[in-house]
Scaffold this motif. Structure first.
Motif, PDB file in Angstrom:
ATOM      1  N   GLU A 269       0.730  -1.277   0.026  1.00 23.60           N
ATOM      2  CA  GLU A 269      -0.001   0.107   0.071  1.00 23.60           C
ATOM      3  C   GLU A 269       1.008   1.357   0.117  1.00 23.60           C
ATOM      4  N   ALA A 271       3.947   1.591  -1.316  1.00 25.69           N
ATOM      5  CA  ALA A 271       4.515   1.668  -2.677  1.00 25.69           C
ATOM      6  C   ALA A 271       3.531   2.065  -3.596  1.00 25.69           C
ATOM      7  N   LEU A 272       2.414   1.685  -3.648  1.00 25.75           N
ATOM      8  CA  LEU A 272       1.108   2.044  -4.342  1.00 25.75           C
ATOM      9  C   LEU A 272       0.838   3.541  -4.109  1.00 25.75           C
ATOM     10  N   GLN A 274       3.066   5.564  -3.564  1.00 25.85           N
ATOM     11  CA  GLN A 274       3.843   6.633  -4.268  1.00 25.85           C
ATOM     12  C   GLN A 274       3.737   6.394  -5.617  1.00 25.85           C
ATOM     13  N   TRP A 275       2.960   5.365  -6.332  1.00 23.86           N
ATOM     14  CA  TRP A 275       2.549   5.491  -7.681  1.00 23.86           C
ATOM     15  C   TRP A 275       1.127   6.696  -7.617  1.00 23.86           C
ATOM     16  N   ARG A 276       0.454   6.476  -6.890  1.00 26.63           N
ATOM     17  CA  ARG A 276      -0.851   7.435  -7.008  1.00 26.63           C
ATOM     18  C   ARG A 276      -0.382   8.738  -6.910  1.00 26.63           C
ATOM     19  N   LEU A 279       1.142   9.953  -9.968  1.00 27.05           N
ATOM     20  CA  LEU A 279       0.454  10.246 -10.979  1.00 27.05           C
ATOM     21  C   LEU A 279      -0.654  11.488 -10.893  1.00 27.05           C
ATOM     22  N   ASP A 280      -1.183  11.587  -9.572  1.00 30.53           N
ATOM     23  CA  ASP A 280      -1.909  12.757  -9.119  1.00 30.53           C
ATOM     24  C   ASP A 280      -1.408  13.987  -9.339  1.00 30.53           C
ATOM     25  N   LYS A 282       1.138  14.513 -11.525  1.00 34.55           N
ATOM     26  CA  LYS A 282       1.519  14.458 -13.007  1.00 34.55           C
ATOM     27  C   LYS A 282       3.108  14.637 -12.996  1.00 34.55           C
ATOM     28  N   ASN A 283       3.659  13.884 -11.999  1.00 36.04           N
ATOM     29  CA  ASN A 283       5.231  13.983 -11.834  1.00 36.04           C
ATOM     30  C   ASN A 283       5.753  12.569 -12.784  1.00 36.04           C
ATOM     31  N   ASP A 284       5.959  12.926 -14.069  1.00 34.34           N
ATOM     32  CA  ASP A 284       6.599  11.966 -14.968  1.00 34.34           C
ATOM     33  C   ASP A 284       7.832  11.591 -14.725  1.00 34.34           C
ATOM     34  N   VAL A 287       7.463   8.910 -11.998  1.00 38.19           N
ATOM     35  CA  VAL A 287       7.021   7.776 -12.668  1.00 38.19           C
ATOM     36  C   VAL A 287       8.052   7.036 -13.117  1.00 38.19           C
ATOM     37  N   ALA A 288       8.949   7.737 -13.951  1.00 38.67           N
ATOM     38  CA  ALA A 288       9.912   7.124 -14.754  1.00 38.67           C
ATOM     39  C   ALA A 288      11.072   6.419 -13.734  1.00 38.67           C
ATOM     40  N   LEU A 290      10.161   5.243 -10.580  1.00 41.77           N
ATOM     41  CA  LEU A 290       9.667   4.166  -9.941  1.00 41.77           C
ATOM     42  C   LEU A 290       9.885   2.962 -10.934  1.00 41.77           C
ATOM     43  N   VAL A 291       9.436   3.335 -12.360  1.00 45.17           N
ATOM     44  CA  VAL A 291       9.691   1.982 -13.037  1.00 45.17           C
ATOM     45  C   VAL A 291      10.892   1.556 -13.395  1.00 45.17           C
TER      46      VAL A 291
END
Lengths: 314, 314
Positions: A269, A271-272, A274-276, A279-280, A282-284, A287-288, A290-291
């Motif tokens: 939860e 880690a998820l 951090q993803w939300r 995205l919320d 718009k921090n590309d 996102v990169a 984390l990927v």
């Protein structure tokens, strides 16, 4: 606790075991077939007695030649055995051991195949008392989404790891024998404590199953579910494969290992979250990041690629 | 919008295309190889011109014989083409179309291979103006975790679905030609709107990727990560396979399809909440119900097993 390169190799099986299998499903049936196959080149004819709560499964095992005799009780099945494999749902461990305990020969080795280990240790001590010294908890990392004796396969355990979580009361000879048996059916044996086992498998098995179930729940609850699923591709296929598991198995695993699963769920939860957040907002770049972090770990991982850890029994 | 059994079969390719590939990576290289292979039995020799932002990839494509000539600009690569495949990151779509637009022959068909479609439609209209009628957005459901021209494979598109999201300005002949081309490389074509495409692929591709990334993030951030990962088995392997994707691709997909991904993430968070509540309250019956619901859906699902939906272009 240390990362050791390998365990000492156990001496190979030196006498043919007199095997009793309690539970005639995928795991028990495959074990019987694999041990019989391992005895053949040694010129040993293995005699296998069995008991199954399901009469139909026991009869089918007999019909398929996987076992040689089927008994109406676990006690009758084990009375001449020197090796007993308990292949029943983990929640049935204590009752089954209570039933067979009085008939268990004092030299026999008893093992299970359960996916959780702390609950099995508690069950064995409660059911067997001093005879718990004869019980070596084991978890071969093998299985299929669909169980049953008709799925049994002599190669199920080949090249798989088998985790042994020794009890303090197990003597070294019995542990050696346990290791030889699992190596005879093709496994590579790793020792660890029951606590460490349950923590690790919450992380790498129970949580992924929970996520795969929850993901399929999420997709299938949507009005557009049929349309979505019709177009799902190979990524979906592999990601959700483990969501085909059965509730008979998974209810028990989540129940027996609830605290460790909840601990892993909290990690997920976070880690998820951090993803939300990425995205919320718009921090590309995040996102990169984390990927890249996940991709680096997953790209370097290979099945059986790392030396498994080993540690002292609890 | 309806679930139609199949689209009408397009007429097979009747003339050899003069192909230009923009972007010499896995997708573009595989398309060139597949179309060349499809032309061979017809006795057609395909001439393939190419441009790649990466000079090394272009040279490598030439060296491997995948393309016949490489140009320093996209405009030069397309000027004699009647079929242009744009195989560049989706974020490069608009700039690339702006560059090649002035040189594009007026009868040429242009297609892309992007994993998101609404952003590509906007980009094509902005870059091409009236010539957007020549652009048919496409998304073949094929790929690999690792890209690059050295991974290119003439069979990459075999037996895969290709989603076409027609523009209102595409005429029927051009759509027929687009379908014939994808069928020639082995795809089964499905038409839908760009909006429906992005919603469905958020559900069955982008969300599972996000979850696999977040799961690997969660495990690898723990102190015991090395121990856990060393013991991970086949379930982990399949569940996390898609977490090996690259940020160059996935940052763009999550950016382009953010709203639909967030919508799917909300569905997932709700389903995960059901799981947490069941575990927190030790409700084994609810856990079993959630497992059964997911398992029933996943057990009946097969890759390409359901008739894909089709609907009118937006």
């Amino acid at each position: 606790m240390s990362i050791a390169p390998t365990l000492p190799q156990a001496a190979p099986l030196s006498t043919p075991p007199r095997l009793a299998v309690i539970g005639c499903g995928l795991m028990g049936g495959s074990f019987a077939m694999a041990l019989r196959a391992a005895c053949k080149p040694r010129g040993w004819t293995l005699h296998i007695s069995a008991h199954s709560r399901s009469r139909a499964s026991g009869e089918r095992a007999l019909e398929l030649g996987i076992v040689d005799e089927v008994h109406p009780s676990a006690a009758q099945a084990v009375r001449d055995a020197d090796l007993v494999l308990l292949a029943v749902p983990v929640t049935a461990t204590e009752a089954t051991l209570r039933e067979l305990g009085p008939a268990l020969p004092s030299q026999a080795l008893v093992m299970d195949v359960g996916s959780t280990k702390r609950d099995v240790v508690v069950a064995a001590r409660a059911a067997l008392g001093a005879a718990a010294a004869q019980f070596v908890p084991a978890h071969p990392i093998a299985g299929r989404e669909r169980g049953g004796i008709d799925q049994a396969d002599a190669t199920l355990y080949q090249a798989r790891r088998c985790i042994i979580t020794p009890l303090a009361e197990n003597d070294p000879q019995r542990l050696q024998r346990a290791q030889s048996v699992w190596e005879a059916v093709g496994c590579r044996v790793v020792h660890m404590s029951a606590e460490q086992h349950d923590r690790t498998f919450a992380a790498v098995s129970h949580l992924p199953h929970l996520l795969a179930f929850a993901y399929v729940n999420a997709v299938s609850q949507q009005p557009d579910a049929a349309r979505h699923l019709a177009l799902a591709g190979p990524g979906f296929r592999d990601f959700s494969r483990i969501a085909a598991g059965t509730s008979a198995i998974w209810r028990d695993i989540f129940s027996a290992n609830r605290d460790e699963v909840l601990e892993q769920l909290s990690h997920f939860e976070a880690a998820l979250g951090q993803w939300r957040a990425a995205l919320d907002t718009k921090n590309d770049a995040e996102v990169a990041r984390l990927v890249d972090a996940a991709s680096a770990v997953r790209t370097h991982w290979t099945l059986n690629g790392a030396t498994p850890p080993t540690d002292d029994p609890a």
